[in-house]
Design a protein around this motif. Structure first.
Motif, PDB file in Angstrom:
ATOM      1  N   ARG A  31       0.777  -1.036  -0.030  1.00  0.00           N
ATOM      2  CA  ARG A  31       0.226   0.097  -0.106  1.00  0.00           C
ATOM      3  C   ARG A  31       0.670   1.880   0.080  1.00  0.00           C
ATOM      4  O   ARG A  31       1.961   1.227   0.769  1.00  0.00           O
ATOM      5  CB  ARG A  31      -0.861   0.137   0.867  1.00  0.00           C
ATOM      6  N   LYS A  32       0.100   2.595  -0.800  1.00  0.00           N
ATOM      7  CA  LYS A  32       1.202   3.602   0.108  1.00  0.00           C
ATOM      8  C   LYS A  32       0.074   5.293   0.628  1.00  0.00           C
ATOM      9  O   LYS A  32      -1.088   4.469   0.363  1.00  0.00           O
ATOM     10  CB  LYS A  32       1.090   4.160  -2.034  1.00  0.00           C
ATOM     11  N   SER A  33       1.228   5.031   1.199  1.00  0.00           N
ATOM     12  CA  SER A  33       0.393   6.480   2.252  1.00  0.00           C
ATOM     13  C   SER A  33       1.414   7.601   2.355  1.00  0.00           C
ATOM     14  O   SER A  33       2.658   7.070   2.379  1.00  0.00           O
ATOM     15  CB  SER A  33       0.183   6.269   3.448  1.00  0.00           C
ATOM     16  N   LYS A  34       0.912   8.810   1.939  1.00  0.00           N
ATOM     17  CA  LYS A  34       2.012  10.214   1.878  1.00  0.00           C
ATOM     18  C   LYS A  34       2.480  10.024   3.420  1.00  0.00           C
ATOM     19  O   LYS A  34       3.528  10.010   3.642  1.00  0.00           O
ATOM     20  CB  LYS A  34       0.492  10.935   2.175  1.00  0.00           C
ATOM     21  N   ILE A  35       1.364   9.811   4.570  1.00  0.00           N
ATOM     22  CA  ILE A  35       1.823   9.983   5.727  1.00  0.00           C
ATOM     23  C   ILE A  35       1.805   8.437   5.931  1.00  0.00           C
ATOM     24  O   ILE A  35       0.415   8.678   6.348  1.00  0.00           O
ATOM     25  CB  ILE A  35       1.900  10.893   6.736  1.00  0.00           C
ATOM     26  N   VAL A  36       2.109   8.124   7.342  1.00  0.00           N
ATOM     27  CA  VAL A  36       2.016   7.031   8.466  1.00  0.00           C
ATOM     28  C   VAL A  36       2.364   7.353   9.538  1.00  0.00           C
ATOM     29  O   VAL A  36       3.835   7.279   9.632  1.00  0.00           O
ATOM     30  CB  VAL A  36       2.724   5.735   7.951  1.00  0.00           C
ATOM     31  N   ILE A  37       1.199   7.187  10.508  1.00  0.00           N
ATOM     32  CA  ILE A  37       1.647   7.038  12.001  1.00  0.00           C
ATOM     33  C   ILE A  37       1.771   5.667  12.563  1.00  0.00           C
ATOM     34  O   ILE A  37       0.765   4.738  11.890  1.00  0.00           O
ATOM     35  CB  ILE A  37       0.669   7.931  11.952  1.00  0.00           C
ATOM     36  N   CYS A  38       2.609   5.511  13.215  1.00  0.00           N
ATOM     37  CA  CYS A  38       2.695   4.001  13.922  1.00  0.00           C
ATOM     38  C   CYS A  38       2.602   4.372  15.099  1.00  0.00           C
ATOM     39  O   CYS A  38       3.244   4.922  16.401  1.00  0.00           O
ATOM     40  CB  CYS A  38       4.222   3.513  13.258  1.00  0.00           C
ATOM     41  N   GLY A  39       1.506   3.629  15.866  1.00  0.00           N
ATOM     42  CA  GLY A  39       1.110   4.571  17.152  1.00  0.00           C
ATOM     43  C   GLY A  39      -0.193   5.052  17.853  1.00  0.00           C
ATOM     44  O   GLY A  39      -0.389   6.092  17.231  1.00  0.00           O
ATOM     45  N   ALA A  40      -1.069   4.339  17.693  1.00  0.00           N
ATOM     46  CA  ALA A  40      -2.793   5.053  18.387  1.00  0.00           C
ATOM     47  C   ALA A  40      -2.755   5.677  19.570  1.00  0.00           C
ATOM     48  O   ALA A  40      -3.829   5.371  19.787  1.00  0.00           O
ATOM     49  CB  ALA A  40      -3.684   4.539  17.234  1.00  0.00           C
ATOM     50  N   GLY A  41      -2.167   6.554  19.602  1.00  0.00           N
ATOM     51  CA  GLY A  41      -1.704   7.091  21.298  1.00  0.00           C
ATOM     52  C   GLY A  41      -2.456   8.402  21.270  1.00  0.00           C
ATOM     53  O   GLY A  41      -3.133   8.815  20.150  1.00  0.00           O
ATOM     54  N   PHE A  42      -2.134   9.120  22.310  1.00  0.00           N
ATOM     55  CA  PHE A  42      -2.722  10.786  21.545  1.00  0.00           C
ATOM     56  C   PHE A  42      -2.049  11.597  20.989  1.00  0.00           C
ATOM     57  O   PHE A  42      -2.432  11.883  20.923  1.00  0.00           O
ATOM     58  CB  PHE A  42      -2.154  11.487  23.240  1.00  0.00           C
TER      59      PHE A  42
END
Length: 430
Positions: A31-42
């Motif tokens: 998959r492709k994504s402009k921005i990837v964020i690892c971790g769904a905390g605050f």
């Protein structure tokens, strides 16, 4: 300082991408994504939401291994049966914020990051990114206090640190509920750790529980410092004023070992008569042993630079890793600045990073020095009184804090509840 209204709502067209979390040896979906964020905390949730609010056309993917959001702020109140805080007040689903905001959500474990190829590997997917935001939190470094792996495992089970949400908190709650009397030890590590006031607030909440339920127990705090790591004089005042018969605070006391069979803890304490540190032993019935903290191990495994204490190094004044211009490290894992490892600080810095990335996408410069983070931290002292500290920052070679500490009062308790549920509402759209 960037200020936000915690209670605002914004409605977007929903786009939901979810997958079940299972262990797979080789991910096979690209998959492709402009921005990837690892971790769904605050920090992670704030970044995902704010990025989409700033530019709804950006492709944002949030990856999280847990299938629910579990919060640490207010967990000490729940542990001590204070303020009518329920387990549901600490645990929430992700569905509403995914539904209301237009970001992808992958419910899988991250197994590898390749910073050179700009790929994130999960149990089922390989995600290509242009910008990567790591909000992975802390890991415990038990190896610094125990050489024996069996002892480490025993300590995790019998004396959980409970700085991470979930099972550790449930185990500690059971220990408090079943406590019949004796010493309840809280040992605090040297160096930086998640939420500096948490162990002292926890001591107050446990002591309050003993007091309310007529339990003949004492909370013994082993602290390697000369005074508490946060709000020091307010906590010392609280120990003396409210919990004189329930809390024993031992400064200059470094945890060394624990014997779960003999129920004894060994610690090194500074002896003023001998003018040196000597080993001492103390009996205990239950213990909350907090080991040294460090950045999540995935950061070092991804060949991202860490300092000698294991915290992620950043390129000043940004939140970019010193190892990659396109990787940002937020929240408790960063070690470059004198920021409290707190929910509010993670949230505040996440707003800054999301705005910087949007500026980069537009080929515009971003002025960190005029976009300062801010922090507020509340600590419960009794069942109806709390104390707070606020931090503001200016920048000169590094972030320099100024702070203000409140009095211990009922009003601060009301403010704390408004802050907590406001912040939860802001990131989860409850």
């Amino acid at each position: 300082m960037i200020r936000r209204d915690f209670f605002k709502y914004s409605i977007f067209t929903a786009a939901l991408l979810t997958t079940n979390s299972t262990i797979a040896s080789i991910p096979n979906k690209n998959r492709k994504s402009k921005i990837v964020i690892c971790g769904a905390g605050f920090a992670g949730l704030t970044c995902a939401k704010n990025l989409k609010q700033l530019n709804n056309n950006i492709n944002v993917t949030l990856i999280e291994k847990n299938n629910n959001f579990s919060s640490c702020p207010f967990s000490n109140l729940w542990l001590g049966d204070v303020g009518n805080i329920s387990y549901e007040d600490l645990n929430y689903d992700y569905y509403k914020t995914i539904e209301k905001n237009n970001f992808n959500f992958i419910n899988e474990e991250i197994i590898k990051i390749d910073k050179n190829k700009k790929l994130v590997y999960t149990t089922k997917n390989i995600i290509e990114y242009e910008y990567l935001i790591l909000t992975l939190g802390i890991d415990y470094n038990y190896e610094k206090i125990f050489k024996n792996k069996k002892k480490i495992q025993e300590c995790k089970i019998k004396a959980p640190a409970a700085l991470k949400p979930g099972s550790e908190h449930l185990a500690l709650k059971r220990m408090i509920k079943n406590f019949k009397g004796g010493n309840f030890i809280i040992s605090i590590p040297n160096g930086a750790y998640k939420c500096p006031p948490a162990p002292y607030e926890r001591a107050c909440m446990i002591a309050n529980y003993f007091k309310e339920n007529n339990i003949k127990g004492k909370v013994v705090i082993l602290d390697p410092r000369d005074k508490p790591a946060a709000k020091p004089y307010k906590f010392l005042e609280a120990f003396k004023k409210y919990y004189k018969n329930y809390i024993i605070y031992k400064p200059y006391s470094q945890f060394k070992d624990v014997d779960f069979i003999k129920k004894k803890i060994t610690y090194k304490n500074f002896d003023e008569n001998q003018i040196e540190y000597i080993n001492k032993k103390i009996d205990f019935e239950e213990a909350n042993i907090i080991p040294p903290n460090q950045a999540n191990s995935l950061i070092k495994k991804s060949n991202l630079e860490v300092d000698e204490m294991g915290w992620a190094k950043l390129k000043k004044p940004t939140f970019r890793s010193t190892s990659s211009e396109d990787i940002y490290i937020l929240g408790d894992s960063q070690g470059e600045y004198s920021f409290a490892k707190s929910a509010q600080m993670a949230n505040s810095c996440a707003y800054i990073v999301s705005e910087e990335i949007v500026s980069r996408i537009k080929n515009k410069s971003f002025d960190y020095k005029n976009n300062m983070p801010g922090n507020v931290c509340y600590s419960m002292i009794t069942k109806n009184k709390a104390v707070s500290i606020t931090h503001n920052f200016k920048y000169k070679d590094t972030f320099i804090p100024s702070y203000e500490i409140s009095e211990i009062s009922h009003d601060v308790t009301d403010a704390a509840k408004g802050w907590y549920f406001g912040l939860i509402n802001d990131i989860l759209e409850i």
